[in-house]
Design a protein around this motif. Structure first.
Motif, short mmCIF file in Angstrom:
data_model
loop_
_atom_site.label_atom_id
_atom_site.label_comp_id
_atom_site.label_asym_id
_atom_site.label_seq_id
_atom_site.Cartn_x
_atom_site.Cartn_y
_atom_site.Cartn_z
N GLU A 182 18.37 34.38 36.40
CA GLU A 182 17.43 34.57 37.64
C GLU A 182 17.27 33.36 38.45
OE1 GLU A 182 15.85 34.13 33.91
OE2 GLU A 182 17.09 35.89 33.75
N GLU A 183 17.68 32.14 38.16
CA GLU A 183 17.86 31.15 38.79
C GLU A 183 18.99 31.10 39.75
OE1 GLU A 183 16.15 28.24 35.42
OE2 GLU A 183 17.82 27.39 36.50
N ASN A 184 19.92 31.82 39.90
CA ASN A 184 21.28 31.90 40.61
C ASN A 184 21.25 33.25 41.33
OD1 ASN A 184 22.40 29.60 40.35
ND2 ASN A 184 23.24 29.81 38.08
N PRO A 185 22.05 32.98 42.46
CA PRO A 185 22.70 34.21 43.12
C PRO A 185 23.49 34.82 42.33
CG PRO A 185 23.35 32.26 44.28
CD PRO A 185 22.42 31.97 43.41
N ALA A 186 23.88 36.28 42.74
CA ALA A 186 24.89 37.10 41.72
C ALA A 186 26.23 36.15 41.58
CB ALA A 186 25.25 38.29 42.48
N GLU A 187 26.92 35.44 42.62
CA GLU A 187 28.19 34.88 42.54
C GLU A 187 27.99 33.67 41.76
OE1 GLU A 187 26.17 33.27 46.49
OE2 GLU A 187 26.38 35.10 45.51
N LEU A 188 26.93 33.14 41.32
CA LEU A 188 26.99 32.08 40.35
C LEU A 188 26.33 32.45 38.93
CD1 LEU A 188 25.99 29.04 42.85
CD2 LEU A 188 28.13 29.71 41.90
N GLN A 189 26.02 33.67 38.89
CA GLN A 189 25.45 34.24 37.54
C GLN A 189 26.40 34.06 36.35
OE1 GLN A 189 23.29 37.59 38.03
NE2 GLN A 189 21.60 36.86 39.31
N ALA A 190 26.08 33.92 35.12
CA ALA A 190 26.99 33.78 34.07
C ALA A 190 27.97 35.02 34.08
CB ALA A 190 26.30 33.72 32.85
N GLY A 191 28.00 36.27 34.43
CA GLY A 191 28.84 36.98 34.30
C GLY A 191 30.30 36.58 35.21
N ALA A 192 29.87 36.18 36.45
CA ALA A 192 30.73 35.84 37.51
C ALA A 192 31.44 34.36 37.08
CB ALA A 192 30.19 35.72 38.87
N ILE A 193 30.87 33.55 36.67
CA ILE A 193 31.60 32.72 36.01
C ILE A 193 32.14 32.60 34.94
CG2 ILE A 193 31.12 29.84 35.24
CD1 ILE A 193 30.43 30.34 38.29
N ARG A 194 31.83 33.52 34.12
CA ARG A 194 32.55 33.96 32.91
C ARG A 194 34.01 34.43 33.02
NH1 ARG A 194 31.95 35.55 27.55
NH2 ARG A 194 29.57 35.55 27.69
N GLU A 195 34.19 35.35 34.10
CA GLU A 195 35.40 35.81 34.32
C GLU A 195 36.38 34.62 34.85
OE1 GLU A 195 35.08 39.12 37.55
OE2 GLU A 195 33.32 39.90 36.56
N VAL A 196 36.04 33.75 35.62
CA VAL A 196 36.99 32.81 36.10
C VAL A 196 37.16 31.67 34.99
CG1 VAL A 196 37.09 30.96 37.72
CG2 VAL A 196 35.94 33.00 38.60
N VAL A 197 36.29 31.55 34.09
CA VAL A 197 36.32 30.60 33.17
C VAL A 197 37.46 31.24 32.11
CG1 VAL A 197 35.55 29.70 31.05
CG2 VAL A 197 34.36 29.23 33.38
N GLU A 198 37.33 32.30 31.58
CA GLU A 198 38.05 33.06 30.71
C GLU A 198 39.33 33.37 31.22
OE1 GLU A 198 35.68 36.29 29.27
OE2 GLU A 198 34.94 34.96 27.71
N ALA A 199 39.50 33.65 32.53
CA ALA A 199 40.91 33.96 33.25
C ALA A 199 41.62 32.49 33.14
CB ALA A 199 40.55 34.32 34.63
N ALA A 200 40.99 31.36 33.19
CA ALA A 200 41.58 30.37 33.00
C ALA A 200 42.03 29.89 31.85
CB ALA A 200 41.08 29.23 33.76
N GLY A 201 41.63 30.66 30.72
CA GLY A 201 42.23 30.34 29.12
C GLY A 201 41.12 29.55 28.61
N LEU A 202 39.81 29.57 29.05
CA LEU A 202 38.78 28.70 28.48
C LEU A 202 37.97 29.52 27.80
CD1 LEU A 202 38.06 26.04 31.27
CD2 LEU A 202 39.68 25.91 29.18
N ASP A 203 37.17 28.80 26.84
CA ASP A 203 35.98 29.97 26.18
C ASP A 203 34.90 29.79 27.01
OD1 ASP A 203 37.54 30.27 23.76
OD2 ASP A 203 36.75 28.43 22.74
N PHE A 204 34.16 30.80 26.98
CA PHE A 204 32.80 30.74 27.81
C PHE A 204 31.66 31.04 26.65
CE2 PHE A 204 29.58 32.26 30.71
CZ PHE A 204 29.62 31.11 31.67
N VAL A 205 30.47 30.38 26.82
CA VAL A 205 29.46 30.75 25.71
C VAL A 205 28.10 30.80 26.74
CG1 VAL A 205 27.96 30.13 23.85
CG2 VAL A 205 30.30 29.81 23.95
#
Length: 141
Positions: free
Chosen positions: A39-62
């Motif tokens: 709720e604090e972020n625009p769509a492009e900075l919400q967890a789902g959007a960040i998760r995609e990039v983090v996991e694509a880089a081979g990192l875990d995301f919680v």
């Protein structure tokens, strides 16, 4: 990006962007913890959007969204687990890094670390959490 190390295995930062992920990986982090509610972020900075990039880089995301009101024993335990069971250094983020520091501090107090030691570690990282001392002391810190 303003990464601040609290311990060799736990660092915090204000909100990250997809463009930051390569640098996060290059810095040796293996897991990213999102403590910021969507709720604090625009769509492009919400967890789902960040998760995609983090996991694509081979990192875990919680994802463990926190507010000061949700620093419950259950969430303290979840954060400790998310940070503690990683195979290497963890980077937690929220709006400023403060909530990530607070939840870490509360977890350390439940483990019996002294309030002085906890507050010194967060102060060294640039977070003055002195107002937490009564709660840290009550938790056993």
């Amino acid at each position: 990006m303003d990464i601040r190390q609290i311990t060799p295995r736990y660092s915090v930062t204000p909100q990250i962007t997809p463009e930051d992920v390569a640098a996060i990986k290059a810095a040796g982090f293996v897991r990213v913890i999102c403590n910021r509610p969507d709720e604090e972020n625009p769509a492009e900075l919400q967890a789902g959007a960040i998760r995609e990039v983090v996991e694509a880089a081979g990192l875990d995301f919680v994802v463990l969204p926190l507010t000061h009101q949700t620093m419950t024993p259950e969430n303290i335990a979840l954060q400790k687990s998310a940070a503690g069971d990683a195979d290497g250094p963890v980077l937690a983020y929220c709006a400023s890094g403060t909530r990530c520091s607070v939840i870490w501090a509360l977890g350390q107090a439940t483990d019996g670390k002294s309030s002085d030691e906890i507050l010194a570690a967060t102060a060294k990282a640039g977070y003055d959490l002195g107002q937490l001392r009564p709660r840290l002391d009550a938790l056993g810190g």
